[in-house]
Design an enzyme around this catalytic site. Structure first.
Site, mmCIF file in Angstrom:
data_model
loop_
_atom_site.group_PDB
_atom_site.id
_atom_site.type_symbol
_atom_site.label_atom_id
_atom_site.label_comp_id
_atom_site.label_asym_id
_atom_site.label_seq_id
_atom_site.Cartn_x
_atom_site.Cartn_y
_atom_site.Cartn_z
ATOM 1 N N CYS A 45 6.344 32.536 -80.134
ATOM 2 C CA CYS A 45 7.124 31.709 -81.218
ATOM 3 C C CYS A 45 8.298 32.437 -81.405
ATOM 4 O O CYS A 45 8.365 33.568 -81.252
ATOM 5 C CB CYS A 45 6.241 31.520 -82.308
ATOM 6 S SG CYS A 45 4.624 30.732 -82.189
ATOM 7 N N ARG A 55 11.944 32.613 -74.752
ATOM 8 C CA ARG A 55 10.357 32.945 -75.395
ATOM 9 C C ARG A 55 9.463 31.639 -74.928
ATOM 10 O O ARG A 55 8.058 31.946 -74.820
ATOM 11 C CB ARG A 55 10.450 33.166 -76.684
ATOM 12 C CG ARG A 55 11.268 34.108 -77.206
ATOM 13 C CD ARG A 55 11.450 34.498 -78.791
ATOM 14 N NE ARG A 55 10.304 34.758 -79.377
ATOM 15 C CZ ARG A 55 10.170 36.189 -79.680
ATOM 16 N NH1 ARG A 55 11.162 37.068 -79.193
ATOM 17 N NH2 ARG A 55 9.030 36.512 -80.157
ATOM 18 N N GLY A 74 2.675 34.902 -84.474
ATOM 19 C CA GLY A 74 1.535 36.131 -84.539
ATOM 20 C C GLY A 74 0.062 35.197 -84.843
ATOM 21 O O GLY A 74 0.132 34.212 -84.438
ATOM 22 N N GLU A 111 8.739 51.823 -56.754
ATOM 23 C CA GLU A 111 10.240 51.489 -56.454
ATOM 24 C C GLU A 111 10.796 51.468 -58.033
ATOM 25 O O GLU A 111 12.256 51.681 -58.018
ATOM 26 C CB GLU A 111 10.586 49.818 -56.203
ATOM 27 C CG GLU A 111 9.773 48.925 -56.990
ATOM 28 C CD GLU A 111 10.337 47.400 -56.321
ATOM 29 O OE1 GLU A 111 11.457 47.423 -55.619
ATOM 30 O OE2 GLU A 111 9.437 46.521 -56.448
HETATM 31 C C1 AGP Z 1 10.361 43.813 -54.738
HETATM 32 O O1 AGP Z 1 10.075 44.240 -56.028
HETATM 33 C C2 AGP Z 1 11.495 44.327 -54.036
HETATM 34 N N1 AGP Z 1 12.859 44.181 -54.912
HETATM 35 C C3 AGP Z 1 11.685 43.801 -52.546
HETATM 36 O O2 AGP Z 1 10.645 44.061 -51.738
HETATM 37 C C4 AGP Z 1 11.664 42.346 -52.355
HETATM 38 O O3 AGP Z 1 10.741 41.712 -52.541
HETATM 39 C C5 AGP Z 1 12.001 41.966 -50.999
HETATM 40 O O4 AGP Z 1 13.347 42.745 -50.422
HETATM 41 C C6 AGP Z 1 12.063 40.777 -50.362
HETATM 42 O O5 AGP Z 1 13.325 40.087 -50.919
HETATM 43 P P1 AGP Z 1 13.260 38.453 -50.912
HETATM 44 O O6 AGP Z 1 12.020 38.049 -51.902
HETATM 45 O O7 AGP Z 1 14.513 38.102 -51.723
HETATM 46 O O8 AGP Z 1 13.307 38.276 -49.738
#
Ligand code: AGP
Length: 613
Positions: A2, A27, A101, A491
């Site tokens: 909310c 949201r 909440g 990553e």
């Molecule tokens: C995902 O967190 C990454 N940024 C990377 O693996 C991404 O999913 C991949 O490069 C494919 O990108 P797209 O979905 O734009 O094709």
């Protein structure tokens, strides 16, 4: 979640209330309303649907006043309806309340109040608050403030509240316990809001109310005190007024905002693809039904996170349609000599629609006679322009390099497509389709509850982020989830993480297990052997002192004996559980990255779209 806004000052409150609610739309909500003190009474306007409906109501029945409260509702107790939307009133209509909440003891409070002749209009937990205040006044509280404090001391659960009293025209009350609420400090005007974007460009500073604090906003200033009435001197923080901060909607990063957008995105996708009879409709697919009835084979190609979605789609499609389905990486597929032809549907999954390896694979498939179906987030992208049909993930711009909302949208699209194709090919019954649709409709709320557990997840990330590596294991539909969780972690936090099929443990990875290695085990309860097999894997890890972080189903006590840490998630069908489970892993990676101080939205060496080989 909310959204709450409130205004106290020398201007008319309605324009701010509507502007503030618009800034909180991200949201997600299903109804909206506001209450204004007109000088001698409280005027309430509320309705189901979007803010445009509320604007129509206000143009039909205008209202104005120098103090007001506004609300966008995400239904938890009581279905979306006008009567359940906020603000809620006491019996006399002289107290109005908006709430974010859950009041956990609302039923016992309501039972007591009904015995005291209070009549409730809604099915919400919130409505007990105005009645509780009213009863405290009836019982002799010396002031409205005393009545409010006494009422709040009886409530348990989480609340962010905005409160107006007809008898206190110059005061707007606010209170916080467990749900965020800020006080905005302007020039002779004061605001309350669920978070910063609602008050952008109107304030020079904000007070972040602490749990158990109550505030009184008057035209000449703000006072803050605790539930026992003792005053506090809150810290005033300056506001990041950069326009980008508004785009981030007050979240510290785009990635965190996009993680929190997932319930709204998925709810909108479901609304778009379910007709009035709750049957799945995929109009953008542009293919006659007979094509899918006569289809022999499906080839799914994608990269990175989108590849994990493709792995999920393979499992679900072959399970629900009887088709032969394969999933491959774009960077590998493009060098194969695949046996595909005009009887093969080639599905390319890509958030950006610009990934070089995926596009190269599409062109190879087209040369071999395949029909191309894109699952993509960007209209007008190269992939969409080179495909015969498309199912859009419709999740809006995904700014964070690490994909989150696009991934769960891709999973949902595969679920919709698999059910739709399975029904078309008479591989699943109408009853089964309806059972799946009912389960799909519960997914946004299930994700919402995982998001509410972010503090638990952050504490777990704080414990485990500093090791050299982490192992993620899962089975069947949650094997791709394990791979995706590991990818998220590496990553953005740069901690090495490896995703593995849990069934492969004895074929090598079990050699890794020791008392320093966090092992994330996705073991949400399923009705069959996969859950038991996961428990066996966890016993093997626990016997070798591996540090288990379990993603488990609410109420599962068996995992308590094996896991050092548990992230509980709501129950759902196994086939759909990855859509919910992955959100826990997104947050786990997020808070590991936060603890390691990385640039979460722009991780080193990574680009949002890999447009080169
Ligand atoms: C995902 O967190 C990454 N940024 C990377 O693996 C991404 O999913 C991949 O490069 C494919 O990108 P797209 O979905 O734009 O094709």
């Amino acid at each position: 979640m909310c959204g709450i806004v409130g205004y106290m000052g020398r201007s008319d409150s309605v324009s701010f209330l509507m502007e503030g609610l618009k800034r909180l739309e991200y949201r997600g909500y299903d109804s909206a309303g506001l209450a204004v003190h007109t000088g001698d009474a409280l005027a309430v306007r509320k309705c189901v649907g979007r803010l445009a409906e509320l604007e129509n109501r206000l143009s039909e029945q205008p209202v104005q006043g120098r103090s007001g409260i506004g609300h966008t509702r995400w239904a938890t107790h009581g279905e979306p309806s006008e009567i359940n939307s906020h603000p809620h009133l006491d019996s006399s209509g002289r107290i109005a309340v908006v709430h974010n909440g859950i009041i956990e003891n609302y039923q016992e409070l309501r039972d007591t109040l009904e015995k005291q002749d209070h009549v409730f209009r809604s099915h919400t937990d919130t409505e007990v608050i105005p009645h509780l205040i009213e009863q405290e006044r009836t019982d002799g509280a010396a002031s409205f403030r005393d009545a409010l404090l006494a009422a709040l001391r009886k409530a348990r659960g989480a609340y962010a509240l905005g409160i107006l009293s007809q008898d206190e025209p110059g005061i707007l009350y606010a209170a916080r316990l467990g749900s965020p609420l800020i006080i905005g400090l302007g020039e002779n005007e004061y605001f309350i809001a669920s978070d910063v974007p609602a008050v952008m460009n109107r304030v020079h500073g904000v007070i972040y109310l602490d749990d158990g604090e109550v505030a009184e906003l008057k035209p000449d200033g703000v006072t803050v005190f605790k539930l026992d009435g003792t005053p506090t001197t809150p810290e005033i923080k300056t506001v990041d007024l950069q326009p980008e901060a508004a785009e981030r909607a007050g979240f510290e990063t785009f990635m965190l905002k996009e993680i929190h957008e997932q319930p709204r995105v998925l709810r909108a996708l479901l609304e778009k693809h379910l007709d009035h009879a709750n049957r799945i409709a995929l109009p953008e697919i542009h293919a006659e039904p007979d094509y899918f009835r006569n289809l022999h084979r499906v080839m799914i190609v994608s990269c990175g996170t989108a590849y994990h979605a493709g792995m999920y789609g393979r499992l679900l499609l072959e399970n629900l349609t009887g088709l032969a389905v394969e999933a491959d990486l774009g960077s590998e597929f493009r060098y194969r000599s695949p046996k595909i032809d005009q009887n093969t549907l080639f599905i390319a999954v890509s958030q950006s629609g610009e990934t070089a390896d995926t596009l190269a694979s599409v062109r190879l498939a087209r040369d071999m006679g395949c029909r191309i179906l894109a699952i993509c987030n960007v209209p007008g992208s190269t992939l969409v322009r080179e495909s015969d049909g498309v199912i859009f993930t419709d999740c809006g711009p995904e700014i964070g390099v690490a994909s989150t909302k696009a991934y769960t949208a891709q999973l949902l699209v595969f679920a919709l497509f698999s059910i739709w194709a399975g029904r078309l090919r008479n591989e699943i019954s109408s009853d089964m389709e309806q059972d799946f649709v009912r389960a799909l409709k519960r997914i946004p709320d299930a994700i919402h509850y995982v998001l509410e557990r972010d503090r638990v997840i952050r504490d777990i990330a704080d414990k485990h982020h500093d090791g050299p590596s982490a192992l993620y294991i899962g089975r069947r539909y949650n094997y791709p989830t394990a791979l995706e969780g590991a990818l998220k972690n590496k990553e953005i936090s740069y901690q090495h993480a490896e995703g593995y099929a849990a069934g492969e443990m004895k074929h090598g990875p079990i050699a890794l297990i020791n008392e320093y290695l966090p092992v994330v085990c996705i073991c949400t309860r399923t009705a069959d052997a996969v859950y038991e097999k996961m428990m066996s894997n966890m016993k093997e890890v626990e016997a070798r002192h591996g540090r288990i972080i379990a993603v488990a189903t609410d109420g599962d006590e068996a995992v308590l004996k094996l896991a050092e840490d548990i992230i509980y998630v709501p129950d759902t069908r196994e086939e759909l559980s990855p859509i919910v489970n992955v959100v826990a892993l997104q947050l786990l990676a997020y808070y590991a990255a936060q603890a390691r101080g990385t640039d979460i939205d722009k991780p080193r060496n990574l680009a949002k779209s890999v447009t080169v080989e």
